[in-house]
Each structure stands twice: as C-alpha cells, then as structure tokens.
Scaffold this motif. Structure first.
Motif, PDB file in Angstrom:
ATOM      1  N   ALA A  24       0.835  -1.210   0.000  1.00 28.28           N
ATOM      2  CA  ALA A  24       0.000   0.000   0.000  1.00 28.28           C
ATOM      3  C   ALA A  24       0.867   1.257   0.000  1.00 28.28           C
ATOM      4  O   ALA A  24       0.783   2.089   0.904  1.00 28.28           O
ATOM      5  N   PRO A  25       1.707   1.431  -1.040  1.00 30.91           N
ATOM      6  CA  PRO A  25       2.614   2.573  -1.050  1.00 30.91           C
ATOM      7  C   PRO A  25       1.933   3.913  -1.306  1.00 30.91           C
ATOM      8  O   PRO A  25       2.544   4.966  -1.081  1.00 30.91           O
ATOM      9  N   TYR A  26       0.692   3.910  -1.752  1.00 32.52           N
ATOM     10  CA  TYR A  26       0.009   5.155  -2.098  1.00 32.52           C
ATOM     11  C   TYR A  26      -0.856   5.655  -0.953  1.00 32.52           C
ATOM     12  O   TYR A  26      -0.800   6.820  -0.583  1.00 32.52           O
ATOM     13  N   SER A  27      -1.634   4.777  -0.363  1.00 33.45           N
ATOM     14  CA  SER A  27      -2.521   5.183   0.730  1.00 33.45           C
ATOM     15  C   SER A  27      -1.889   4.953   2.103  1.00 33.45           C
ATOM     16  O   SER A  27      -2.301   5.558   3.077  1.00 33.45           O
ATOM     17  N   ASN A  28      -0.915   4.065   2.175  1.00 33.84           N
ATOM     18  CA  ASN A  28      -0.353   3.626   3.455  1.00 33.84           C
ATOM     19  C   ASN A  28      -1.423   3.068   4.378  1.00 33.84           C
ATOM     20  O   ASN A  28      -1.297   3.123   5.596  1.00 33.84           O
ATOM     21  N   PHE A  29      -2.477   2.519   3.792  1.00 31.86           N
ATOM     22  CA  PHE A  29      -3.554   1.887   4.559  1.00 31.86           C
ATOM     23  C   PHE A  29      -3.467   0.384   4.313  1.00 31.86           C
ATOM     24  O   PHE A  29      -3.858  -0.113   3.260  1.00 31.86           O
ATOM     25  N   PHE A  30      -2.890  -0.316   5.279  1.00 35.75           N
ATOM     26  CA  PHE A  30      -2.596  -1.735   5.158  1.00 35.75           C
ATOM     27  C   PHE A  30      -3.742  -2.560   5.743  1.00 35.75           C
ATOM     28  O   PHE A  30      -4.181  -2.303   6.860  1.00 35.75           O
ATOM     29  N   VAL A  31      -4.206  -3.549   4.987  1.00 34.77           N
ATOM     30  CA  VAL A  31      -5.332  -4.383   5.406  1.00 34.77           C
ATOM     31  C   VAL A  31      -4.964  -5.847   5.211  1.00 34.77           C
ATOM     32  O   VAL A  31      -4.340  -6.215   4.212  1.00 34.77           O
ATOM     33  N   GLY A  32      -5.372  -6.670   6.174  1.00 29.42           N
ATOM     34  CA  GLY A  32      -5.205  -8.114   6.073  1.00 29.42           C
ATOM     35  C   GLY A  32      -6.527  -8.800   6.339  1.00 29.42           C
ATOM     36  O   GLY A  32      -7.377  -8.264   7.062  1.00 29.42           O
ATOM     37  N   ALA A  33      -6.698  -9.964   5.768  1.00 32.83           N
ATOM     38  CA  ALA A  33      -7.899 -10.764   6.008  1.00 32.83           C
ATOM     39  C   ALA A  33      -7.493 -12.226   6.070  1.00 32.83           C
ATOM     40  O   ALA A  33      -6.530 -12.642   5.421  1.00 32.83           O
ATOM     41  N   ALA A  34      -8.223 -12.983   6.874  1.00 30.17           N
ATOM     42  CA  ALA A  34      -8.015 -14.429   6.943  1.00 30.17           C
ATOM     43  C   ALA A  34      -9.373 -15.091   7.079  1.00 30.17           C
ATOM     44  O   ALA A  34     -10.204 -14.652   7.883  1.00 30.17           O
ATOM     45  N   LEU A  35      -9.589 -16.116   6.282  1.00 31.18           N
ATOM     46  CA  LEU A  35     -10.865 -16.833   6.325  1.00 31.18           C
ATOM     47  C   LEU A  35     -10.624 -18.300   6.650  1.00 31.18           C
ATOM     48  O   LEU A  35      -9.517 -18.813   6.479  1.00 31.18           O
ATOM     49  N   ARG A  36     -11.673 -18.941   7.163  1.00 31.74           N
ATOM     50  CA  ARG A  36     -11.633 -20.377   7.406  1.00 31.74           C
ATOM     51  C   ARG A  36     -12.604 -21.030   6.435  1.00 31.74           C
ATOM     52  O   ARG A  36     -13.797 -20.741   6.447  1.00 31.74           O
ATOM     53  N   CYS A  46      -3.983  -9.985   1.510  1.00 31.08           N
ATOM     54  CA  CYS A  46      -3.671  -8.607   1.881  1.00 31.08           C
ATOM     55  C   CYS A  46      -4.075  -7.691   0.737  1.00 31.08           C
ATOM     56  O   CYS A  46      -4.243  -8.134  -0.396  1.00 31.08           O
ATOM     57  N   ASN A  47      -4.232  -6.411   1.051  1.00 29.62           N
ATOM     58  CA  ASN A  47      -4.534  -5.476  -0.019  1.00 29.62           C
ATOM     59  C   ASN A  47      -3.271  -5.208  -0.841  1.00 29.62           C
ATOM     60  O   ASN A  47      -2.149  -5.228  -0.320  1.00 29.62           O
TER      61      ASN A  47
END
Length: 137
Positions: A24-36, A46-47
């Motif tokens: 996320a070099p532009y927004s610097n808004f880092f997101v992660g997700a994990a599903l089962r 990840c985004n």
C-alpha cells in the motif's frame, strides 16, 4: 451483532501477518484478512494497491481468490484488520464477494491492529437483503 464474541486466535494471527505483507505505497492503509474454509483451511490475503488506484485488490478479495485457487468455494468465517482502533469493515464489493461464498450464518470479525475483536457480525448483518445466486433462478 454478537457483542463480546472474539475472533479465533488463528484467524487473528493470520490476518495480522497478512496485513504486514500488504502493498500500500500510495494510501499507506494496510489491510489483512483471513478466512476459514468449510474444509477447515485458514487462508489469508492482503490489499495490493496499484498506481491506477481503482485497479487495486482488497485483502478480502485476495483471500477469497486464494481459497478458490485451493479448490474450495465456501467459508464459514473471516477476520479483517486495518490500522489502529477504527473498525475496518469490508467495502461494498467485498461484502458482495463474501456473500457469494458464505452461508447466512457465516461470521465476520473486524479486529484492530492489536488483535482485539471490535465487531462480530453475521453475514446477514453485514449485508442485509443481499443479492445472491438464488436470485438468478
């Protein structure tokens, strides 16, 4: 909304690790997700941003794509983490993707960067009166 129901530790850890890998070099808004998955696998995403902003990929979409690639098409729960203590809920497009691959009682956990569960929602709470495959019949 189920108040007080905490996300499982393995989903929290996988979502946090995924967020640490986000691009996320532009927004610097880092997101992660994990599903089962319905089969019990934990899959994360990840985004990934792009200089052409609308061409980025959300963390939830990345996890769902990896799930499909692994041969599964259903999941029972997903944890999503952004930055700080503000709830990072799925965008509209990701809500529809979640709808496509879950049952009505799937659980969506929104966690903060400390790994604390901020919100626990059913799919129906996340996207009420949703449009899905059965609408096409």
């Amino acid at each position: 909304m189920v108040v007080g129901k905490q996300a499982p530790r393995d989903l929290i850890d996988a979502a946090l690790m995924a967020r640490d890998k986000a691009y996320a070099p532009y927004s610097n808004f880092f997101v992660g997700a994990a599903l089962r998955t319905a089969g019990g696998k934990v899959i994360s995403g990840c985004n990934v941003e792009n200089a052409a902003y609308p061409e980025g990929v959300c963390a939830e979409a990345g996890a769902i794509s990896s799930m499909v690639l692994s041969g599964e098409t259903k999941f029972d729960e997903i944890a999503v983490v952004g930055l700080g203590d503000v709830a990072c809920t799925p965008c509209g497009g990701c809500r529809q993707k979640i709808r496509e691959f879950t049952g009505p009682d799937a659980t969506i956990y929104i966690i903060n960067e400390s790994g604390e569960t901020l919100l626990t929602l059913s799919r129906e709470e996340l996207i009420p009166h949703s449009f899905g495959p059965e609408n096409l019949k």
